[in-house]
Design a protein around this motif. Structure first.
Motif, PDB file in Angstrom:
ATOM      1  N   SER A 138      -1.135  -8.742   8.555  1.00 56.47           N
ATOM      2  CA  SER A 138      -0.878  -7.737  10.426  1.00 56.47           C
ATOM      3  C   SER A 138       1.380  -8.289  10.134  1.00 56.47           C
ATOM      4  O   SER A 138       1.210  -9.020   9.643  1.00 56.47           O
ATOM      5  CB  SER A 138      -1.749  -7.818  10.388  1.00 56.47           C
ATOM      6  N   ILE A 139       1.354  -7.775  11.386  1.00 55.67           N
ATOM      7  CA  ILE A 139       2.643  -7.697  11.377  1.00 55.67           C
ATOM      8  C   ILE A 139       3.060  -9.222  11.973  1.00 55.67           C
ATOM      9  O   ILE A 139       3.898  -9.795  11.633  1.00 55.67           O
ATOM     10  CB  ILE A 139       4.047  -6.780  12.658  1.00 55.67           C
ATOM     11  N   ASN A 140       1.942  -9.897  12.503  1.00 53.13           N
ATOM     12  CA  ASN A 140       2.133 -11.119  13.307  1.00 53.13           C
ATOM     13  C   ASN A 140       1.210 -12.194  12.151  1.00 53.13           C
ATOM     14  O   ASN A 140       0.962 -13.252  12.895  1.00 53.13           O
ATOM     15  CB  ASN A 140       2.079 -11.754  14.402  1.00 53.13           C
ATOM     16  N   ASP A 141       0.476 -11.452  11.013  1.00 54.09           N
ATOM     17  CA  ASP A 141       0.023 -12.491  10.412  1.00 54.09           C
ATOM     18  C   ASP A 141       0.711 -12.247   8.875  1.00 54.09           C
ATOM     19  O   ASP A 141      -0.399 -11.560   8.208  1.00 54.09           O
ATOM     20  CB  ASP A 141      -1.926 -11.952  10.467  1.00 54.09           C
ATOM     21  N   LYS A 154       2.671   1.101  10.572  1.00 50.60           N
ATOM     22  CA  LYS A 154       3.832   1.535   9.686  1.00 50.60           C
ATOM     23  C   LYS A 154       4.754  -0.004   8.798  1.00 50.60           C
ATOM     24  O   LYS A 154       5.071   0.256   7.953  1.00 50.60           O
ATOM     25  CB  LYS A 154       5.202   2.293  10.345  1.00 50.60           C
ATOM     26  N   TYR A 155       4.237  -1.176  10.237  1.00 50.26           N
ATOM     27  CA  TYR A 155       4.916  -2.094  10.153  1.00 50.26           C
ATOM     28  C   TYR A 155       4.308  -2.415   8.090  1.00 50.26           C
ATOM     29  O   TYR A 155       4.745  -2.878   7.261  1.00 50.26           O
ATOM     30  CB  TYR A 155       4.968  -3.236  10.007  1.00 50.26           C
ATOM     31  N   LEU A 156       2.743  -1.725   8.297  1.00 55.10           N
ATOM     32  CA  LEU A 156       2.365  -2.703   6.423  1.00 55.10           C
ATOM     33  C   LEU A 156       2.742  -2.283   5.426  1.00 55.10           C
ATOM     34  O   LEU A 156       2.664  -2.687   4.241  1.00 55.10           O
ATOM     35  CB  LEU A 156       0.893  -2.678   6.820  1.00 55.10           C
ATOM     36  N   LEU A 157       2.917  -0.523   5.730  1.00 58.78           N
ATOM     37  CA  LEU A 157       3.216   0.758   5.227  1.00 58.78           C
ATOM     38  C   LEU A 157       4.217   0.950   4.300  1.00 58.78           C
ATOM     39  O   LEU A 157       4.763   0.926   3.381  1.00 58.78           O
ATOM     40  CB  LEU A 157       2.831   1.901   5.186  1.00 58.78           C
TER      41      LEU A 157
END
Length: 304
Positions: A197-200, A256-259
């Motif tokens: 995730s964006i924070n992990d 979208k951060y992940l993609l």
């Protein structure tokens, strides 16, 4: 945009008032698809996880809203549904509803083996295939690496015999990333499923680059960090610059951060709500953030 729930409710009210379709993006928009490196087969970049959300047993009233979730997934261009024997009745619910809705041909079924011992694994996987009504099973994964050295031999045999199409391994904690990386380097693995995730972002350090280099598809679990990301952004407005990559909600911001990482093949957030499924699908439509923008997203979240 005070929260995901309030924002989506306001959007739905607006759509109803204008007699618009019950989707949050144009019907002409197409979800992105990415290739499974080992074969080139393409799957939608946004899928559906079923932990807790599909564990509703035989209750017709609890199953009804899940039909809308499955239909929204397929209508929106998604096809990956991930489950496990660990998830209670989820496998059977997915199998029953996808059959009832005549969606089976449109779905990429993924589940897991979660037990110890060769015969126990065989029995459990056969049961999963019956419950999900998927034969062959598109993707069989070794859940949390449990007795993986035993199960991997069975999976190689089943893949050769055509009982399963792809082999995967999974985990949900950072401490397992080194083991996942060693296995995808040493074994013939098609998929790795990992917490991201964006924070992990521990998976970014080495596991995701290795998966890309080894030609291994990546599914991401816990994309919202167990819901903590929504709690962190509650009452916060989405930054205006999110429009630069066609982002309309905090949920899409996180996905979208992940993609935006090219190693990621498909994100699989879980939901039992149609409106959340539709919003999630929007993350796979339009632009994606580049590396500079992704760094900006991380810094913005840290500033809240």
């Amino acid at each position: 945009m005070l929260s995901r729930r309030k924002a989506l409710k306001q959007m739905a009210v607006g759509c109803a008032a204008l007699a618009m379709p019950k989707v949050l993006f144009s019907q002409t928009d197409q979800m992105m698809k990415r290739a499974i490196p080992s074969t080139g087969e393409k799957i939608g970049v946004v899928g559906l996880g079923t932990w807790q959300t599909f564990d509703v047993g035989n209750s017709s009233s609890d199953r009804e809203p899940l039909k809308a979730v499955l239909k929204a997934l397929v209508d929106g261009g998604g096809n990956v549904i991930d489950s496990s024997p660990m998830y209670g009745s989820s496998e059977k619910v997915v199998g029953d509803l996808s059959t009832e809705l005549e969606l089976k041909k449109a779905i990429f079924f993924a589940t897991k083996v979660w037990t110890s011992g060769k015969q126990s694994g065989i029995d459990q996987m056969n049961a999963s295939m019956r419950k999900m009504k998927a034969n062959p099973m598109d993707l069989m994964q070794i859940h949390n690496l449990q007795d993986w050295k035993t199960h991997i031999k069975t999976l190689y045999d089943w893949k050769e015999r055509g009982l399963i199409r792809y082999i995967g391994i999974t985990h949900y904690v950072d401490s397992a990333h080194d083991d996942l990386e060693r296995i995808i380097k040493s074994e013939n693995i098609d998929f790795v499923q990992v917490n991201y995730s964006i924070n992990d972002r521990n998976a970014e350090k080495s596991l995701l680059p290795t998966a890309k280099d080894q030609g291994v598809a990546v599914l991401t679990n816990r994309p919202y960090s167990g819901g903590s990301l929504f709690r962190k952004t509650r009452g916060q407005q989405l930054p205006e610059w999110a429009d630069e990559f066609d982002c309309k909600s905090w949920g899409q911001f996180f996905l979208k951060y992940l993609l935006g990482n090219p190693a990621v093949t498909c994100v699989i957030p879980g939901t039992s709500k149609e409106r959340h499924m539709i919003d999630n699908l929007g993350a796979g439509i339009g632009g994606l953030p580049d590396e500079v923008m992704r760094n900006r997203m991380v810094k913005h979240l840290q500033s809240l």
